[in-house]
Design a protein around this motif. Structure first.
Motif, mmCIF file in Angstrom:
data_model
loop_
_atom_site.group_PDB
_atom_site.id
_atom_site.type_symbol
_atom_site.label_atom_id
_atom_site.label_comp_id
_atom_site.label_asym_id
_atom_site.label_seq_id
_atom_site.Cartn_x
_atom_site.Cartn_y
_atom_site.Cartn_z
ATOM 1 N N LEU A 97 -16.020 -79.812 4.531
ATOM 2 C CA LEU A 97 -16.352 -78.961 3.391
ATOM 3 C C LEU A 97 -15.082 -78.503 2.666
ATOM 4 O O LEU A 97 -15.051 -78.455 1.429
ATOM 5 N N THR A 98 -14.037 -78.197 3.419
ATOM 6 C CA THR A 98 -12.756 -77.815 2.812
ATOM 7 C C THR A 98 -12.173 -78.988 2.026
ATOM 8 O O THR A 98 -11.670 -78.804 0.907
ATOM 9 N N ARG A 99 -12.246 -80.198 2.591
ATOM 10 C CA ARG A 99 -11.746 -81.375 1.873
ATOM 11 C C ARG A 99 -12.541 -81.636 0.600
ATOM 12 O O ARG A 99 -11.979 -82.055 -0.418
ATOM 13 N N MET A 100 -13.852 -81.395 0.642
ATOM 14 C CA MET A 100 -14.676 -81.567 -0.563
ATOM 15 C C MET A 100 -14.203 -80.611 -1.658
ATOM 16 O O MET A 100 -14.074 -80.992 -2.828
ATOM 17 N N HIS A 101 -13.927 -79.374 -1.271
ATOM 18 C CA HIS A 101 -13.448 -78.377 -2.230
ATOM 19 C C HIS A 101 -12.083 -78.788 -2.798
ATOM 20 O O HIS A 101 -11.863 -78.720 -4.017
ATOM 21 N N GLU A 102 -11.193 -79.234 -1.929
ATOM 22 C CA GLU A 102 -9.866 -79.668 -2.376
ATOM 23 C C GLU A 102 -9.973 -80.884 -3.292
ATOM 24 O O GLU A 102 -9.233 -80.990 -4.281
ATOM 25 N N ASN A 103 -10.866 -81.803 -2.975
ATOM 26 C CA ASN A 103 -11.066 -82.988 -3.808
ATOM 27 C C ASN A 103 -11.531 -82.588 -5.204
ATOM 28 O O ASN A 103 -11.065 -83.136 -6.208
ATOM 29 N N MET A 104 -12.444 -81.633 -5.286
ATOM 30 C CA MET A 104 -12.915 -81.158 -6.585
ATOM 31 C C MET A 104 -11.781 -80.525 -7.381
ATOM 32 O O MET A 104 -11.654 -80.763 -8.582
ATOM 33 N N GLU A 105 -10.966 -79.719 -6.729
ATOM 34 C CA GLU A 105 -9.846 -79.086 -7.425
ATOM 35 C C GLU A 105 -8.831 -80.125 -7.890
ATOM 36 O O GLU A 105 -8.297 -80.019 -8.995
ATOM 37 N N THR A 106 -8.574 -81.127 -7.059
ATOM 38 C CA THR A 106 -7.645 -82.193 -7.441
ATOM 39 C C THR A 106 -8.178 -82.940 -8.657
ATOM 40 O O THR A 106 -7.434 -83.238 -9.596
ATOM 41 N N MET A 107 -9.469 -83.232 -8.653
ATOM 42 C CA MET A 107 -10.084 -83.930 -9.776
ATOM 43 C C MET A 107 -9.950 -83.091 -11.055
ATOM 44 O O MET A 107 -9.585 -83.612 -12.114
ATOM 45 N N ARG A 108 -10.202 -81.797 -10.945
ATOM 46 C CA ARG A 108 -10.074 -80.918 -12.114
ATOM 47 C C ARG A 108 -8.624 -80.872 -12.607
ATOM 48 O O ARG A 108 -8.359 -80.968 -13.803
ATOM 49 N N ALA A 132 -11.638 -90.113 -6.991
ATOM 50 C CA ALA A 132 -12.125 -88.803 -6.550
ATOM 51 C C ALA A 132 -13.624 -88.850 -6.276
ATOM 52 O O ALA A 132 -14.103 -88.249 -5.301
ATOM 53 N N HIS A 133 -14.375 -89.576 -7.103
ATOM 54 C CA HIS A 133 -15.828 -89.694 -6.884
ATOM 55 C C HIS A 133 -16.120 -90.474 -5.600
ATOM 56 O O HIS A 133 -17.065 -90.139 -4.868
ATOM 57 N N ALA A 134 -15.338 -91.491 -5.313
ATOM 58 C CA ALA A 134 -15.528 -92.252 -4.075
ATOM 59 C C ALA A 134 -15.245 -91.371 -2.860
ATOM 60 O O ALA A 134 -15.986 -91.415 -1.863
ATOM 61 N N THR A 135 -14.188 -90.582 -2.951
ATOM 62 C CA THR A 135 -13.874 -89.656 -1.850
ATOM 63 C C THR A 135 -14.995 -88.648 -1.678
ATOM 64 O O THR A 135 -15.413 -88.361 -0.550
ATOM 65 N N GLU A 136 -15.485 -88.125 -2.783
ATOM 66 C CA GLU A 136 -16.590 -87.155 -2.739
ATOM 67 C C GLU A 136 -17.828 -87.765 -2.090
ATOM 68 O O GLU A 136 -18.496 -87.137 -1.263
ATOM 69 N N ALA A 137 -18.143 -89.006 -2.453
ATOM 70 C CA ALA A 137 -19.318 -89.678 -1.891
ATOM 71 C C ALA A 137 -19.166 -89.868 -0.384
ATOM 72 O O ALA A 137 -20.127 -89.656 0.375
ATOM 73 N N GLU A 138 -17.976 -90.244 0.056
ATOM 74 C CA GLU A 138 -17.747 -90.443 1.501
ATOM 75 C C GLU A 138 -17.882 -89.113 2.243
ATOM 76 O O GLU A 138 -18.523 -89.043 3.298
#
Length: 169
Positions: A97-108, A132-138
């Motif tokens: 969940l933390t990585r998902m949040h970090e991925n979203m911030e990186t994408m932004r 970023a979308h591929a990482t989010e999907a995984e």
């Protein structure tokens, strides 16, 4: 010594209106006073709203905070065994969940950086967003698998209580 002679009819009498020609103190009508008060309150409210709007926004919630709150509320209604299953599942995927949040911030951040760049490169932004979308999907697949695993371990009564609670808020 001559004293002035005062006509008693010229003296004000309580309950009697003053005659025309004599100066009487003017009173503001009550509706003007109430209107003035309403306008002042409106302006005060507008100024207060403007002052509050200038305050910085609250910090964003910690990653997984909504899910943790949901699990703690659910744990109060579930059996101890079901509550433990939920807590274990959450703890196992807290890093995800933390990585998902970090991925979203990186994408932004990448989006903003590409928009601020003097030469906008749409292909670089497209590749960055696709990654970023591929990482989010995984990451989402991992969380979904953990949710399914937890639901299998819950009792039928525990699943029913979760449905009654509704989605996490």
């Amino acid at each position: 010594m001559n004293r002035p002679v005062i006509d008693p009819a010229s003296l004000p009498h309580p309950g009697r209106r003053p005659r025309a020609g004599t100066a009487a103190p003017r009173r503001w009508p009550w509706y003007l006073l109430v209107g003035s008060l309403a306008v002042n309150m409106l302006l005060g409210g507008i100024l207060a709203a403007q002052a509050l709007h200038l305050l910085p926004p609250p910090p964003p919630p910690e990653p997984g905070q909504a899910m943790r709150g949901f699990i703690e509320r659910a744990a109060r209604d579930l059996s101890p065994t079901d509550a433990e299953v939920l807590r274990r599942s959450y703890e196992a995927e807290r890093a995800t969940l933390t990585r998902m949040h970090e991925n979203m911030e990186t994408m932004r951040d990448q989006l903003w950086a590409s928009m601020k760049a003097p030469a906008f490169d749409p292909e670089a932004l497209r590749r960055s967003l696709e990654e970023a979308h591929a990482t989010e999907a995984e990451l989402r697949r991992r969380v979904d698998s953990r949710v399914i695993e937890a639901l299998v371990q819950l009792s039928p009564e525990g699943r029913r209580k979760l449905v009654e609670m509704g989605p996490p808020r």
